[in-house]
Motif scaffolding. Structure first.
Motif, PDB file in Angstrom:
ATOM      1  N   GLY A 348      -0.236  -1.363  -0.157  1.00  0.00           N
ATOM      2  CA  GLY A 348      -0.136   0.271   0.018  1.00  0.00           C
ATOM      3  C   GLY A 348       0.674   1.213   0.112  1.00  0.00           C
ATOM      4  O   GLY A 348       0.133   1.836  -0.387  1.00  0.00           O
ATOM      5  N   THR A 349       2.391   1.144   0.645  1.00  0.00           N
ATOM      6  CA  THR A 349       2.740   2.377   0.804  1.00  0.00           C
ATOM      7  C   THR A 349       3.426   2.663  -0.566  1.00  0.00           C
ATOM      8  O   THR A 349       3.424   4.221  -1.628  1.00  0.00           O
ATOM      9  CB  THR A 349       4.144   2.218   1.567  1.00  0.00           C
ATOM     10  OG1 THR A 349       3.729   1.566   3.130  1.00  0.00           O
ATOM     11  CG2 THR A 349       4.723   3.343   2.070  1.00  0.00           C
ATOM     12  N   SER A 350       3.039   1.892  -1.420  1.00  0.00           N
ATOM     13  CA  SER A 350       4.148   1.561  -2.516  1.00  0.00           C
ATOM     14  C   SER A 350       3.210   2.236  -3.372  1.00  0.00           C
ATOM     15  O   SER A 350       3.696   2.781  -4.564  1.00  0.00           O
ATOM     16  CB  SER A 350       4.571   0.466  -3.310  1.00  0.00           C
ATOM     17  OG  SER A 350       5.442   0.892  -4.659  1.00  0.00           O
ATOM     18  N   SER A 351       2.351   2.218  -4.136  1.00  0.00           N
ATOM     19  CA  SER A 351       0.793   2.325  -4.255  1.00  0.00           C
ATOM     20  C   SER A 351       0.717   3.673  -3.917  1.00  0.00           C
ATOM     21  O   SER A 351       0.212   4.237  -4.977  1.00  0.00           O
ATOM     22  CB  SER A 351      -0.068   0.910  -4.728  1.00  0.00           C
ATOM     23  OG  SER A 351      -0.187   0.757  -3.494  1.00  0.00           O
ATOM     24  N   TYR A 352       0.090   3.632  -2.420  1.00  0.00           N
ATOM     25  CA  TYR A 352      -0.694   4.749  -2.308  1.00  0.00           C
ATOM     26  C   TYR A 352      -0.063   5.811  -2.167  1.00  0.00           C
ATOM     27  O   TYR A 352      -0.136   6.919  -2.618  1.00  0.00           O
ATOM     28  CB  TYR A 352      -1.567   4.319  -0.803  1.00  0.00           C
ATOM     29  CG  TYR A 352      -2.442   5.538  -0.151  1.00  0.00           C
ATOM     30  CD1 TYR A 352      -3.527   6.175  -1.152  1.00  0.00           C
ATOM     31  CD2 TYR A 352      -1.718   5.783   0.517  1.00  0.00           C
ATOM     32  CE1 TYR A 352      -4.222   6.960  -0.220  1.00  0.00           C
ATOM     33  CE2 TYR A 352      -2.801   7.060   1.525  1.00  0.00           C
ATOM     34  CZ  TYR A 352      -3.514   7.612   0.818  1.00  0.00           C
ATOM     35  OH  TYR A 352      -4.123   8.348   1.310  1.00  0.00           O
ATOM     36  N   ILE A 353       1.075   5.621  -1.085  1.00  0.00           N
ATOM     37  CA  ILE A 353       2.261   6.966  -1.070  1.00  0.00           C
ATOM     38  C   ILE A 353       3.117   7.165  -1.865  1.00  0.00           C
ATOM     39  O   ILE A 353       2.559   8.829  -2.628  1.00  0.00           O
ATOM     40  CB  ILE A 353       2.851   6.886   0.389  1.00  0.00           C
ATOM     41  CG1 ILE A 353       2.137   6.516   1.489  1.00  0.00           C
ATOM     42  CG2 ILE A 353       4.019   7.788   0.382  1.00  0.00           C
ATOM     43  CD1 ILE A 353       1.523   7.329   1.667  1.00  0.00           C
TER      44      ILE A 353
END
Length: 575
Positions: A348-353
């Motif tokens: 999620g960090t890679s995609s969302y942030i």
């Protein structure tokens, strides 16, 4: 049709060790250790880039007025390399101070020295210096380089990377106060000849240690003020620090006394300190900046549509991690650390942030690190994925840790603090996302604390944190540096990790010459940090996309470049 991009501003690094810690708030990292992303069909798709030398400015019509505008992620607390080892400090120093050698287009080349010789036993390096001058007209001498080595290893200096200098003969003994500095393996043969003797053969010496000169007389003149203002810094590189408007900009001008001044075409380069992303994007859009890393998809789409901007996607020899304070009463417990790492939202960090510009990390070393043409990351695999498969319930692991500590086994009664560097809107978005995801997965309370980079890192080094977001990049292709950060002697990465087995292996890999054995040792060290001892929680491997105006030329795009702005010039800028 847009030009094929042959450029990308790679901000040069290095604290005495070229290195790498930085405030992650402005990344898709505007950092020094970036490499091109080749086509998917390219079998060398993860190999570090060596870059291509630019077309000579003598072969193309260059702009009459040569200036360059870029950004710096944060205000450098100081430009005294003995005190501040941040990326921001070293981006500037790499342009205004001349090391013995530089990494240019994937090769170590003489810079402050005209040549160097290595003895047959590999233990003695002899450097012949060029005729170079400081900005006040004083000649650069061998004593200036020797002085830096001595100062880094004197215990009273407190140089954070002193342990990386233990490769120098008697370096450890001097740093621990067991021997006098006069017994250190550095000798001034004459004004233009420097000799450095090692404890053991170290083929990666010149790619991992940056030997720079310092002026003892200037440091003693200014004392604590040295490197805190433009007028208190001694310069001998391609540029001179002309003006420093604190928390606003640092302006460099060409150093006419530099030994290779004819090669330098830029007359002025300005590093603007701009915290907010939208402000930086607007500056690129209106031409106030010549280059910028961009991570917001709307702006990526916007800049991609412009014919006068060229883009370059890159991966980086840099990782983002959650560092644990092993000296903390709670995080000294492995099960607690493991539970948090299991629950951390890497995907999620890679995609969302980061908008999928980064890669989720399930190991320590970033992809561009190689040993004998073998990717260490690929050879290691993703070891923490197996940990996740073996422990599908992070909350159960947390409860186990709470019981081991004699605390309430109800996660609702447990809380910990996540410390994040920076105060921008993006940083708050990151912190709040992690807070929510960790609370949902673990059932506990996560509090947030934010500070600017300098305060953040000082607090972490003082042990005033439980779990902190830290980004670190490698200075060179040799991976031993990245592990030495965690040794008991170094402590540069403030995890307060103390494992004699790890220390012994980290030292042994520096001395090992067999590449197959080194690869095995690197894999073992990586596994110890991530899985066995859970010293860190891997987050993402850095990457991003850069946009530069099509008139910018001469930037070294190789992965571990330390060329700085020396070869940059503009051709075709509209007035």
């Amino acid at each position: 049709m847009k030009k094929a991009l042959t450029l990308f501003l790679v901000l040069a690094m290095a604290a005495g060790m070229l290195a790498g810690c930085s405030d992650p708030q402005n990344e898709t990292p505007d950092q020094p250790d970036q490499t091109s992303e080749p086509a998917a069909s390219d079998p060398s798709a993860t190999e570090p880039s060596v870059g291509e030398p630019p077309a000579s400015p003598d072969e193309v019509p260059i702009d009459e007025e040569q200036y360059f505008n870029t950004t710096l992620g944060s205000e450098p607390p100081s430009l005294n390399e003995l005190l501040d080892t941040s990326t921001y400090c070293n981006v500037i120093l790499n342009n205004v101070v001349e090391p013995l050698v530089r990494n240019e287009y994937g090769e170590i080349v003489p810079a402050g020295c005209s040549d160097y010789r290595i003895s047959e036993d590999g233990l003695t390096y002899t450097f012949t210096l060029r005729e170079n001058y400081w900005d006040d007209g004083e000649p650069v001498t061998a004593e200036h380089y020797a002085y830096t080595v001595r100062m880094r290893l004197l215990p009273e200096t407190g140089y954070p990377y002193a342990a990386d200098m233990y490769v120098i003969k008697n370096g450890e003994a001097v740093n621990k106060g067991e021997k006098d500095v006069s017994e250190l393996g550095v000798r001034v043969v004459d004004e233009r000849t420097l000799e450095i003797t090692l404890e053991y053969v170290c083929p990666a010496l010149l790619s991992t240690i940056r030997f720079t000169p310092l002026r003892q007389d200037v440091i003693e003149k200014w004392g604590d003020r040295y490197g805190t203002e433009a007028e208190t810094l001694a310069c001998c590189g391609p540029f001179v620090l002309d003006e420093w408007v604190h928390n606003s900009s640092l302006t460099l001008v060409k150093n006419e006394r530099y030994w290779d001044a004819d090669t330098v075409k830029l007359e002025k380069a300005t590093y603007h300190i701009v915290a907010e992303e939208i402000a930086r994007y607007n500056m690129l859009d209106n031409g106030s900046l010549d280059t910028l890393d961009v991570s917001e998809q709307d702006y990526i789409d916007h800049f991609s549509s412009r014919e006068d901007l060229v883009s370059r996607k890159y991966t980086s020899a840099r990782h983002h991690t959650m560092g644990f304070n092993l000296a903390d009463e709670v995080f000294s417990n492995r099960s607690i650390r493991l539970a948090v790492s299991l629950a951390f939202p890497r995907e999620g960090t890679s995609s969302y942030i980061w908008g999928d510009l980064t890669t989720p990390a399930y190991g320590y070393l970033p992809p561009p690190m190689y040993e004998n043409n073998v990717s260490i990351r690929e050879a290691s695999g993703d070891p923490f994925k197996q940990m996740i498969a073996d422990n599908p319930d992070p909350q159960a692991v947390l409860i186990q840790g709470l019981q081991e500590l004699g605390l309430s086994s109800d996660p609702a009664d447990f809380s910990f603090e996540l410390y994040v560097s920076g105060t921008s809107a993006r940083v708050h978005t990151m912190g709040e996302y992690w807070q929510q995801e960790l609370q949902n997965a673990l059932g506990c309370t996560v509090t947030l604390r934010y500070d600017d980079w300098a305060i953040f890192y000082d607090n972490c080094c003082a042990g005033d944190y439980q779990m902190g977001y830290i980004s670190w990049g490698s200075p060179g292709a040799d991976a031993s540096y990245m592990f030495n950060l965690f040794t008991t002697a170094s402590g540069a990465y403030p995890a307060f990790y103390n494992n004699p087995e790890f220390d012994e292996l980290a030292l042994a890999v520096q001395q090992e010459l067999d590449p197959e054995k080194r690869l095995e040792m690197f894999i073992e060290l990586d596994n110890m940090l991530v899985c066995e001892d859970v010293v860190i929680c891997p987050n993402v491997y850095a990457g991003g996309i850069n946009f530069s105006y099509d008139y910018v030329n001469g930037v070294d795009t190789s992965t571990f470049t330390t060329a700085g702005l020396k070869y940059v010039y503009t051709a075709g800028r509209e007035s």
